[in-house]
Design a protein around this motif. Structure first.
Motif, PDB file in Angstrom:
ATOM      1  N   ARG A 282       4.466   9.670  -2.442  1.00  0.00           N
ATOM      2  CA  ARG A 282       3.592  10.615  -1.323  1.00  0.00           C
ATOM      3  C   ARG A 282       2.131  10.936  -1.804  1.00  0.00           C
ATOM      4  N   PRO A 283       1.190  10.723  -0.963  1.00  0.00           N
ATOM      5  CA  PRO A 283      -0.211  11.532  -1.290  1.00  0.00           C
ATOM      6  C   PRO A 283       0.126  12.887  -1.190  1.00  0.00           C
TER       7      PRO A 283
ATOM      8  N   LYS B 116      -1.619  -0.614   3.976  1.00  0.00           N
ATOM      9  CA  LYS B 116      -2.546  -1.427   4.134  1.00  0.00           C
ATOM     10  C   LYS B 116      -2.817  -2.302   5.419  1.00  0.00           C
TER      11      LYS B 116
ATOM     12  N   SER C 124       0.377   4.745   2.215  1.00  0.00           N
ATOM     13  CA  SER C 124      -1.035   4.635   2.634  1.00  0.00           C
ATOM     14  C   SER C 124      -1.177   3.157   2.804  1.00  0.00           C
TER      15      SER C 124
ATOM     16  N   GLY D 128       0.843  -1.113   0.034  1.00  0.00           N
ATOM     17  CA  GLY D 128       0.029   0.098  -0.045  1.00  0.00           C
ATOM     18  C   GLY D 128       0.731   1.311  -0.081  1.00  0.00           C
TER      19      GLY D 128
ATOM     20  N   ASN E  11      -3.709   8.683  -2.886  1.00  0.00           N
ATOM     21  CA  ASN E  11      -3.662   7.479  -2.221  1.00  0.00           C
ATOM     22  C   ASN E  11      -2.600   6.421  -2.878  1.00  0.00           C
ATOM     23  N   THR E  12      -1.399   6.259  -2.268  1.00  0.00           N
ATOM     24  CA  THR E  12      -0.579   5.396  -2.630  1.00  0.00           C
ATOM     25  C   THR E  12      -0.703   4.005  -2.869  1.00  0.00           C
ATOM     26  N   ASP E  13      -1.711   3.376  -2.408  1.00  0.00           N
ATOM     27  CA  ASP E  13      -2.329   2.157  -2.419  1.00  0.00           C
ATOM     28  C   ASP E  13      -3.375   1.993  -3.591  1.00  0.00           C
TER      29      ASP E  13
END
Length: 483
Positions: A315-316, A264, A262, A259, A332-334
């Motif tokens: 990064r977000p 998980k 971000s 993730g 969202n990096t996921d």
């Protein structure tokens, strides 16, 4: 010391076709379910045989050792029965060996006269895939049957078995790649393995992180930047002479997904070794398309990266520039799969000028909520291509449900500080597809979201726990229909 990793590709059993039963070879019998509830079930040596699809009974005595139900005779029932029979035979073999008996390596069964080409194909798929195993162990592998002999005088059966074997091999290779643990499966390992297994008719080119940097693959580099295992772009090209149509396949190749920043939840993160199941399906499909000699040009791209957490992770709030120049606002990096696939889609379209574009990815948890764990989500910009994908899946036992590209949400994809938003507001599966559509240049395009059916926790039909290999057979069958 023996390598505990299973071989890639896995060794499937052999299916032979003969015109008569052989004396001394263990035999399985296929029976249909009674036409109505008033008919008494068959009984053999005191064993009640229901005839239900997938119901396999072991029978004592000198007759058939296993009796397997076919249900009402639909092709899907043959596939379910073939898989259940393969598991039952392997269980009997292991029990014989444990009890000091001699291991048998071949089993024979007679095809019913009413079995059509579809029935033969589905039975073969079930037999080949139902006994699939993936286990990393220092112990010797459990014994399994080596050969199944189908008895039939129909001259069409050998060709049907050969084609079904190629489809099963594509599914099994997809499972192999997706099941491989991520301490082994780096982007470089995936690329090297693809090059090794692709076959002599497929040209494989592996692009490293230096090439990706020079060419401006900002999405792949951003996602892979948090890992000390650098990303790769895997290119596979099958170019048969005389092919008039060109299909571009793109598969998500995230070899492990934490993730990123971000991150998980811990529960379920171990399953993210299969987050490259779309890329695996694409690799396996091209191998099978070439092995079958289908008269269509196919180019496949698998952007492979590990989405990890470190000081160099994206990064977000970042704005990433993709191949071709379009920029994405990261929220969202996921949501990393769409980032790497955007690069590959633009590159593939600009570099190769295909007629059709199809991508496959374990992209959104929203599709698991929408369609469950056995049906893939199908988005498409072209009705004819959508129909071809769904029909191809139906013929090879993979279910798809077309989802809408709701134009009311398209405006949400527009960015405020960049060209597009990575995670626009709206239903997650739909908006993810709308994001990808921004990178398809208006070509006939289909997006296959396989987040639900790409993995399983239990047996069903030809599926076993772990990676399912979903989408590989559909892609092969789609290529055949386009050719």
């Amino acid at each position: 010391m023996r390598n505990p990793l299973p071989p890639v590709p896995t060794n499937l059993l052999d299916i032979e076709v003969a015109d008569s039963l052989r004396r001394g070879v263990p035999t399985a019998r296929l029976v249909a379910a009674p036409d109505n509830d008033d008919v008494e079930p068959l009984e053999i040596e005191g064993v009640r045989i229901t005839g239900k699809a997938g119901d396999v009974q072991t029978v004592p005595g000198d007759g058939p050792r296993w009796v397997a139900g076919l249900g009402e005779g639909e092709p899907k029932g043959y596939r379910k029965t073939g898989a259940a029979l393969a598991r039952a035979i392997n269980a009997s073999l292991a029990e014989d060996v444990d009890n000091g008996g001699k291991a048998f390596r071949a089993v024979q069964l007679e095809l019913p006269e009413e079995a059509s080409g579809e029935h033969v194909t589905d039975l073969t798929l079930g037999l080949l895939l139902g006994g699939y195993r993936y286990q990393v162990s220092g112990d010797d592998p459990k014994p399994s049957v080596r050969t199944v002999r189908l008895v039939s005088a129909d001259p069409a059966v050998p060709a049907l078995v050969e084609r079904a074997t190629a489809l099963a091999a594509a599914t099994a290779l997809t499972r192999d790649l997706a099941n491989t643990p991520s301490n082994v499966k780096t982007p470089a390992w995936l690329a090297d393995t693809a090059a090794r297994v692709a076959g002599p008719r497929v040209e494989v080119t592996v692009r490293d992180e230096k090439w990706l940097t020079t060419q401006g693959f900002g999405g792949v580099l951003a996602v892979g930047g948090g890992s000390d295992r650098p990303p790769r772009l895997i290119e596979l090209a099958y170019r048969p002479s005389g092919a008039s149509r060109h299909l571009l396949l793109v598969g998500k190749g995230i070899t492990f997904d934490t993730g990123g920043l971000s991150i998980k939840p811990a529960d379920g993160m171990h399953l993210m070794r299969t987050d490259m199941a779309g890329g695996a399906a694409v690799i396996a499909a091209v191998r099978a398309i070439a092995a079958l000699g289908l008269p269509i040009r196919v180019t496949a791209l698998v952007p492979a990266a590990e989405n990890h957490v470190s000081g160099s992770a994206y990064r977000p709030g970042d704005i990433v520039r993709h191949y071709g120049g379009k920029t994405t606002e990261v929220a969202n990096t996921d949501a990393e799969g769409r980032m790497v696939m955007a690069d590959a889609l633009v590159y593939g379209i600009k570099r190769f000028s295909p007629d059709y574009v199809v991508d496959a990815a374990t992209l959104t948890g929203a599709m698991k909520v929408s369609l469950g764990l056995r049906t893939g989500g199908l988005f498409a910009s072209d009705d004819a291509l959508a129909a071809l994908v769904a029909e191809a899946g139906a013929r090879v036992g993979e279910a798809w449900w077309r989802m809408p590209l709701v134009e009311d949400y398209a405006e949400n994809v527009r960015g405020e500080f960049g060209d597009v938003r990575q995670t626009p507001a709206g239903p997650g599966g739909i908006t993810a597809a709308l994001f990808l559509r921004e990178f398809t240049a208006g070509l006939p395009w289909a997006h296959l979201d396989i987040a639900g059916p790409a993995r399983s926790e239990k047996n069903y039909d030809d599926v076993v726990p772990g990676a399912t290999g979903f989408a590989a057979r559909t892609l092969v069958e789609l290529a055949a229909s386009l050719a």
